[in-house]
Design an enzyme around this catalytic site. Sequence first.
Site, short mmCIF file in Angstrom:
data_model
loop_
_atom_site.label_atom_id
_atom_site.label_comp_id
_atom_site.label_asym_id
_atom_site.label_seq_id
_atom_site.Cartn_x
_atom_site.Cartn_y
_atom_site.Cartn_z
N SER A 120 -5.13 -0.40 -3.01
CA SER A 120 -5.72 1.07 -3.05
C SER A 120 -6.81 0.81 -1.90
O SER A 120 -7.45 -0.22 -2.22
CB SER A 120 -6.20 1.51 -4.31
OG SER A 120 -6.53 2.90 -4.02
N GLU A 121 -6.75 1.37 -0.76
CA GLU A 121 -7.71 1.15 0.45
C GLU A 121 -8.84 1.17 0.05
O GLU A 121 -9.70 0.98 0.91
CB GLU A 121 -7.06 1.80 1.73
CG GLU A 121 -7.21 3.11 1.71
CD GLU A 121 -5.97 3.70 1.23
OE1 GLU A 121 -5.01 3.11 0.73
OE2 GLU A 121 -5.57 4.78 1.96
N ASN A 122 -9.23 2.07 -1.16
CA ASN A 122 -10.75 2.24 -1.33
C ASN A 122 -11.43 1.23 -1.96
O ASN A 122 -12.54 1.14 -2.54
CB ASN A 122 -11.05 3.59 -2.01
CG ASN A 122 -10.10 3.78 -3.39
OD1 ASN A 122 -9.15 3.42 -3.38
ND2 ASN A 122 -10.63 4.31 -4.56
N ASN B 155 0.79 -1.25 -0.02
CA ASN B 155 0.03 0.00 0.14
C ASN B 155 0.96 1.23 0.08
O ASN B 155 1.71 1.58 0.80
CB ASN B 155 -0.87 0.27 1.26
CG ASN B 155 -1.95 1.12 1.12
OD1 ASN B 155 -1.33 2.21 1.40
ND2 ASN B 155 -3.03 0.87 1.13
N SER C 226 -11.31 -4.39 2.36
CA SER C 226 -9.94 -3.73 2.12
C SER C 226 -9.30 -3.44 3.08
O SER C 226 -7.95 -3.91 3.47
CB SER C 226 -10.12 -2.38 1.61
OG SER C 226 -8.89 -1.75 1.29
#
Lengths: 219, 219, 234, 234
Positions: free
Chosen positions: A45-47, A22, A87
């Site tokens: 991508s943490e979304n 990340n 996520s």
Amino acid sequence: MLNKNQIAQRIAKEVKNGQYINLGIGIPTLVANYIPDNLDVVLQSENGLLGIGPFPTEDLIDPDLINAGKQTITMLKGSSLFNSAESFAMIRGGHVQLTILGAMEVSENGDIANWKIPGKMVKGMGGAMDLVASAENIIVAMQHCSKDGQSKLLKKCALPITGLRCVKKVVTDLAVLEILPEGGFKLLERAPGVSVEEIQSKTEGRLVIEGEVPEMTFD
Amino acid sequence: MLNKNQIAQRIAKEVKNGQYINLGIGIPTLVANYIPDNLDVVLQSENGLLGIGPFPTEDLIDPDLINAGKQTITMLKGSSLFNSAESFAMIRGGHVQLTILGAMEVSENGDIANWKIPGKMVKGMGGAMDLVASAENIIVAMQHCSKDGQSKLLKKCALPITGLRCVKKVVTDLAVLEILPEGGFKLLERAPGVSVEEIQSKTEGRLVIEGEVPEMTFD
Amino acid sequence: MINKTVANAEEAVKDIPSGAVLMLGGFGLSGIPENSIDALLQRDIKGLTCISNNAGVDDFGIGLMLKKRMVKKMISSYVGENAEFERQLLSGELEVELIPQGTLAERVRAGGAGIPAFFTPAGVGTEVAEGKELREFDGKLYLMERWLKADFAIVKAWKGDTAGNLIFKGTARNFNPMMAAAGRITIAEVEELVPAGDLDPNQIHTPGIYVQRIFQGIDYEKRIEQRTVTGERS
Amino acid sequence: MINKTVANAEEAVKDIPSGAVLMLGGFGLSGIPENSIDALLQRDIKGLTCISNNAGVDDFGIGLMLKKRMVKKMISSYVGENAEFERQLLSGELEVELIPQGTLAERVRAGGAGIPAFFTPAGVGTEVAEGKELREFDGKLYLMERWLKADFAIVKAWKGDTAGNLIFKGTARNFNPMMAAAGRITIAEVEELVPAGDLDPNQIHTPGIYVQRIFQGIDYEKRIEQRTVTGERS
């Protein structure tokens, strides 16, 4: 002294084959440009995406496909999409092995401060607290000193903390430093042309120097 | 006295339009046969399906499509599939509004015992403990007495408990009873030909009788 | 199958009262319920608590609700660049609760899943931990966090059917599925509404059980916050 | 994309040692990793702890591992009809821990998601609650339950790609996705293995990050426990 791109380039050398990574906003995002082609790694991508691709061409821009910095992106072959709970399940569960992020301050025991400056409008921590509390390896990309010359590598963070004892390595414009388990910044490498004395004078936290400290090399 | 199909038929009258329902194994499964066509309800199978359809014809049998009783089934238009964690999230979160299940014993304060008989091989509670701890409405389908004539509607369960204070209504071969919030089986209806006295004599727990108790009717 | 269809956004949000707790899906401006927000702006309600990862921008998304002073409190992980937001916050008109993004996602998930509390390492040692139970498991410290629920959850999906089943597209999925499950009443707006049976049951992201009202939205703008194309680097 | 492919089941399970903690996906005989179980049966290992919702039947699934005395302990919600199982249990050869099905699913989910403990209402007032912390939230009692993890999780999917992404079919999904996330090493067997890029990223049930080894299985029997057809009622 390294510029932002060189900091990113140096951090890219820490990336290992097969890792899920990340990248935070700012310098960390630039790291993607320097990961060697022979390494198979996956950017999260943490979304809600594994497998961030390059930015799109104009005709491929999709408002339903953005990264955590809200930038339009593309996917790679083998990408997967998921919701925000999944996520952060990945992140919290330690499946994302390497997190690279920026910081305002790092302390000699690995504490990090990067979300709030008292007296300034607070925008929020986003996913930073989850990320620093979770990954087995956390590397910070930052300037060694603030604009007014104050060291950002401290005995103890002065700003509100984002996470405790989590940073493993710091790459600055001046040096590569490892946070020792017992505390202290162990100087691993100097930026080209930067002396140990300069690094020492600009590091408020305990600096550990063992033997000759090599100058960084870039391939 | 009602047979199993009649117990199921009587329970079907408790079903309301728009409900999501989980039917246990045994008599509860039979309830599906008696839900009026003008009601739109959705049956949940806790192994991961909303919208259980009829059993398949021979040529439509799919080993990848079973209900919680491991029987081959079909789906309806509008069905959805999900994993077991999501399935019990639905149950625990109260989204499955009505649970109908069998029991070995029910107590006058709504405790239920249906998973274990000391001295016998214990097969496990499956999803029963989650179901009884969660749904806003829980109806039990059972025989009023055991084969040797002992009441199964008790002051206190003798068998190991599956859940506390959770049963709202009990439909047996003899009667329909509501569990009162303050405790006690309130007699709502008698099975055709069954007297209040017989029900009283076969109910060990506190039976509450208010006014005339009507005989059940079937459409 | 139970039919959850309502005519339009106005119908879907008509009974949301002042003071309600709302969840609104979306990350940045991606996957936000544009039609429902527009319909809320037509209503004369205020004092809302909005649980949403972000707070929109000045002239789009939740930013418009802030501008109209409908919002009493925001619960978010990052409120971004929004001048009106900052003004209201500094003047004390608006209350803000900031929550780590993963904790926010998990608290909402817990609300829908009937899990009243859970432990997470995020925020240990920070001001987020203040007043919360700290506990060690297997040598690591964790905070206890509580579930989050809402009176109304408002989500945006790509496709939906009349039974309320939803399919999301790309990273517009984000918080929408968990919020759909955590609303007492969940309103889903979709780009394409199809009859029950048209969607593959294997591909449903949000089962219809979580959705009470569904409608097909119109005129999606899908504004892009950071338009980046090949060759660019931020 | 990282390539997770291994040649076959033998290769996938070759380093599972005696005494390992395994998770095995499936509900009843649906969605069980048939090929991996067959390969395990060829190995000379014992003392395994198996976390699986059910324990197979006498001559299929985990039942075969029991027959070969490979299993020291089962952690399940329902062990069903299995004569050999019963014999070993009564003789004390086999240890069994029974867990409510939803609690089992959530504990496994928690293991993968880095949640060391959570609260659930299932089992309050029962023997499942013995020794566990009981706590009231909003007027209702809950038990604290811990995460479950495994040395190896073995799952079965319908389709998978070389990056480890998985898609399940029908109710064969069940415990497989949570277990995939809760294994230190996760082995996935699939009916059809395709190159990375062939599966729609929107439709992935288990992202490849959770899978360390994947192979295409062969000769799936997919045994049916209760064959029921129209007109029948149990």
